[in-house]
Design a protein around this motif. Structure first.
Motif, short mmCIF file in Angstrom:
data_model
loop_
_atom_site.label_atom_id
_atom_site.label_comp_id
_atom_site.label_asym_id
_atom_site.label_seq_id
_atom_site.Cartn_x
_atom_site.Cartn_y
_atom_site.Cartn_z
N MET A 227 0.84 -1.20 0.00
CA MET A 227 0.00 0.00 0.00
C MET A 227 0.87 1.25 0.00
O MET A 227 0.58 2.23 -0.69
CB MET A 227 -0.90 0.01 1.24
CG MET A 227 -2.23 -0.69 1.02
SD MET A 227 -2.93 -1.25 2.58
CE MET A 227 -3.65 0.22 3.22
N MET A 228 1.94 1.21 0.77
CA MET A 228 2.82 2.37 0.84
C MET A 228 3.48 2.63 -0.51
O MET A 228 3.65 3.78 -0.94
CB MET A 228 3.87 2.20 1.95
CG MET A 228 3.24 2.33 3.33
SD MET A 228 4.27 1.77 4.67
CE MET A 228 5.37 3.12 4.85
N GLU A 229 3.82 1.53 -1.21
CA GLU A 229 4.41 1.68 -2.55
C GLU A 229 3.38 2.25 -3.52
O GLU A 229 3.66 3.14 -4.31
CB GLU A 229 4.90 0.33 -3.08
CG GLU A 229 6.32 0.02 -2.63
CD GLU A 229 6.64 -1.47 -2.72
OE1 GLU A 229 6.07 -2.15 -3.61
OE2 GLU A 229 7.44 -1.94 -1.89
N PHE A 230 2.15 1.73 -3.43
CA PHE A 230 1.09 2.17 -4.33
C PHE A 230 0.84 3.67 -4.20
O PHE A 230 0.74 4.39 -5.19
CB PHE A 230 -0.21 1.39 -4.05
CG PHE A 230 -1.35 1.81 -4.92
CD1 PHE A 230 -1.48 1.32 -6.23
CD2 PHE A 230 -2.31 2.70 -4.45
CE1 PHE A 230 -2.53 1.73 -7.04
CE2 PHE A 230 -3.36 3.11 -5.26
CZ PHE A 230 -3.47 2.62 -6.55
N TYR A 231 0.76 4.16 -2.97
CA TYR A 231 0.48 5.59 -2.76
C TYR A 231 1.76 6.43 -2.76
O TYR A 231 1.70 7.65 -2.61
CB TYR A 231 -0.28 5.82 -1.45
CG TYR A 231 -1.69 5.29 -1.48
CD1 TYR A 231 -2.70 6.01 -2.11
CD2 TYR A 231 -2.01 4.07 -0.90
CE1 TYR A 231 -4.00 5.53 -2.16
CE2 TYR A 231 -3.31 3.57 -0.94
CZ TYR A 231 -4.30 4.30 -1.58
OH TYR A 231 -5.58 3.83 -1.63
N GLN A 232 2.91 5.74 -2.89
CA GLN A 232 4.21 6.45 -2.88
C GLN A 232 4.39 7.26 -1.59
O GLN A 232 4.70 8.45 -1.62
CB GLN A 232 4.31 7.39 -4.09
CG GLN A 232 4.45 6.65 -5.41
CD GLN A 232 5.87 6.12 -5.60
OE1 GLN A 232 6.81 6.88 -5.71
NE2 GLN A 232 6.03 4.80 -5.61
N VAL A 233 4.17 6.58 -0.46
CA VAL A 233 4.36 7.25 0.82
C VAL A 233 5.36 6.49 1.70
O VAL A 233 5.63 5.30 1.46
CB VAL A 233 3.03 7.39 1.62
CG1 VAL A 233 2.04 8.29 0.90
CG2 VAL A 233 2.40 6.03 1.92
N GLY A 234 5.91 7.16 2.68
CA GLY A 234 6.82 6.54 3.65
C GLY A 234 6.22 6.62 5.04
O GLY A 234 5.15 7.22 5.21
N PRO A 235 6.91 6.05 6.04
CA PRO A 235 6.39 6.06 7.41
C PRO A 235 6.01 7.44 7.92
O PRO A 235 5.03 7.60 8.65
CB PRO A 235 7.57 5.50 8.22
CG PRO A 235 8.35 4.69 7.26
CD PRO A 235 8.19 5.34 5.93
N LYS A 236 6.76 8.46 7.51
CA LYS A 236 6.48 9.83 7.98
C LYS A 236 5.10 10.30 7.54
O LYS A 236 4.56 11.25 8.08
CB LYS A 236 7.50 10.81 7.39
CG LYS A 236 8.87 10.72 7.97
CD LYS A 236 9.78 11.74 7.26
CE LYS A 236 11.24 11.32 7.38
NZ LYS A 236 12.08 12.00 6.40
N ASP A 237 4.56 9.66 6.48
CA ASP A 237 3.26 10.09 5.95
C ASP A 237 2.08 9.46 6.69
O ASP A 237 0.94 9.71 6.33
CB ASP A 237 3.18 9.75 4.45
CG ASP A 237 4.26 10.48 3.66
OD1 ASP A 237 4.28 11.71 3.75
OD2 ASP A 237 5.08 9.81 3.00
N LEU A 238 2.38 8.62 7.68
CA LEU A 238 1.28 7.89 8.34
C LEU A 238 0.90 8.50 9.70
O LEU A 238 0.03 7.97 10.39
CB LEU A 238 1.69 6.41 8.51
CG LEU A 238 2.13 5.73 7.21
CD1 LEU A 238 2.64 4.33 7.49
CD2 LEU A 238 1.00 5.70 6.20
N ASP A 239 1.56 9.59 10.04
CA ASP A 239 1.25 10.26 11.32
C ASP A 239 -0.22 10.67 11.35
O ASP A 239 -0.75 11.14 10.36
CB ASP A 239 2.09 11.53 11.48
CG ASP A 239 3.48 11.22 11.98
OD1 ASP A 239 3.75 10.03 12.23
OD2 ASP A 239 4.28 12.16 12.09
N GLY A 240 -0.83 10.52 12.49
CA GLY A 240 -2.20 11.02 12.64
C GLY A 240 -3.27 9.96 12.41
O GLY A 240 -4.41 10.15 12.82
N ILE A 241 -2.91 8.86 11.77
CA ILE A 241 -3.93 7.84 11.48
C ILE A 241 -4.45 7.24 12.78
O ILE A 241 -5.66 7.12 13.00
CB ILE A 241 -3.36 6.73 10.54
CG1 ILE A 241 -3.03 7.34 9.16
CG2 ILE A 241 -4.34 5.57 10.41
CD1 ILE A 241 -2.41 6.38 8.17
#
Ligand code: AMP
Ligand code: MN
Ligand code: MN
Length: 321
Positions: A227-241
């Motif tokens: 999923m992270m590859e699909f959305y092109q995001v890293g761990p830093k982008d998951l804050d707040g979930i």
């Protein structure tokens, strides 16, 4: 509140390194930046360096952030190393620099931190390391940039003065800081609330796929590497979930994990106070606070949920007695 100042521990120091935890959050980045700027003013002759993993891009609002060293392959021995917002275990690759220092100082507010320095200033009742640091500084040396960093640090760890770790003293400090006149509103908007489009998308996906269990008192969701590859995001982008999950009415405990490797997950937990998630995290080698904690777990997603819910259920049962 009269406190001993940090300067009393730094007499004769010619080289000082400041560092914080892996995957640095707002409190950690801002504490490192604030202390760095402060030490440069207090000890202009000394060599001061910062060691920290690269902070999220939004922290470029802090002047001098590019001076952070994110390469840890140095053989330098510092007179003093000051570890902020964590114990030595979470220093990551900066650990060897910490160990080599002649004097190690640990300043933190995590209840799970038993102190890993020669000098330990660990105060779990503090909202944030930034708040604690402010009281360790000589007020006349605090300038606008230092004030800004302390303010943002406190704001991040209190969810913008919302969480129960916000005390009258926290707000008194915030009030003093606002007198410096920086644009606090845009700083909080840019560093805390604003999300990129993909960050918002992956948060939406995680919320959509969340599942409640234990009579709907717990909620869990997971983001895989795919999923992270699909959305092109890293761990830093998951804050707040995880905070968003905890906001669901009726939920006492929220769990969020993302895949960090084969059968390896970084786990974040939040609670409304009924469950001490720090105790749960400590069982699995992590730590944190009563209402916010984390750890890294090995195993499948479902095994991890089982192991965590076993601990959570035991606490909820005790609470019902
Ligand atoms: P997180 O969910 O990762 O944002 O972390 C929530 C709180 O728990 C923060 O105060 C973290 O500093 C702390 N925390 C997270 N992971 C760990 C860990 N492995 N060890 C100790 N504290 C942690
Ligand atoms: Mn932190
Ligand atoms: Mn903190």
């Amino acid at each position: 509140m009269k406190m001993k100042k940090i300067s009393s521990e730094l007499q004769g120091a010619k080289s000082i390194a400041v560092g914080g935890h892996v995957r640095p959050d707002g409190d950690c980045v801002c504490s490192v930046m604030a202390l760095y700027r402060y030490l440069k003013k207090e000890l202009p002759q000394a060599e001061i360096d910062m060691y920290l993993e690269e902070p999220p891009a939004t922290f470029h609002v802090l002047e001098g952030i590019e001076e952070i060293k994110s390469e840890f392959n140095t053989d330098k021995s510092y007179d003093v190393f000051i570890a902020l917002d964590c114990n030595d275990e979470r220093l990551g690759d900066a650990l060897s620099i910490f160990r080599r220092a002649r004097k190690r100082i640990n300043i933190d507010h995590h209840i799970s931190n038993t102190g890993s320095g020669d000098i330990n200033i660990v105060e779990p009742e503090r909202s944030s390391t930034a708040e604690l640091l402010y009281d360790l500084m000589e007020p006349e040396l605090v300038d606008t940039e230092i004030a800004k960093a302390i303010y943002i640090g406190i704001a991040h760890d209190t969810g913008v003065f919302r969480y129960s770790n916000t005390s009258p003293h926290t707000l008194q400090i915030a009030a003093e800081l606002l007198k410096f006149g920086f644009d606090f509103s845009s700083l909080i908007e840019e560093t805390f609330f604003e999300k990129t489009y993909v960050q918002t998308q992956i948060m939406g996906r995680a919320i959509l796929e969340s599942v409640r269990f234990m009579d709907d008192r717990c909620i869990v969701s997971m983001v895989s590497r795919r999923m992270m590859e699909f959305y092109q995001v890293g761990p830093k982008d998951l804050d707040g979930i995880v905070n968003q999950l905890q906001g669901v009415r009726g939920v006492d405990c929220a769990i969020f994990m993302y895949e960090t490797g084969t059968l390896e997950y970084k786990v974040s937990m939040r609670s409304n106070g009924l469950v001490d998630v720090s105790k749960v995290a400590v069982k699995f080698g992590g730590g944190g606070h009563v209402r916010a904690a984390g750890c890294t777990m090995n195993g499948t997603y479902h095994d991890n949920i089982n192991n965590l819910s076993h601990e959570i259920a035991a606490q909820l049962k005790k609470e019902q007695k």
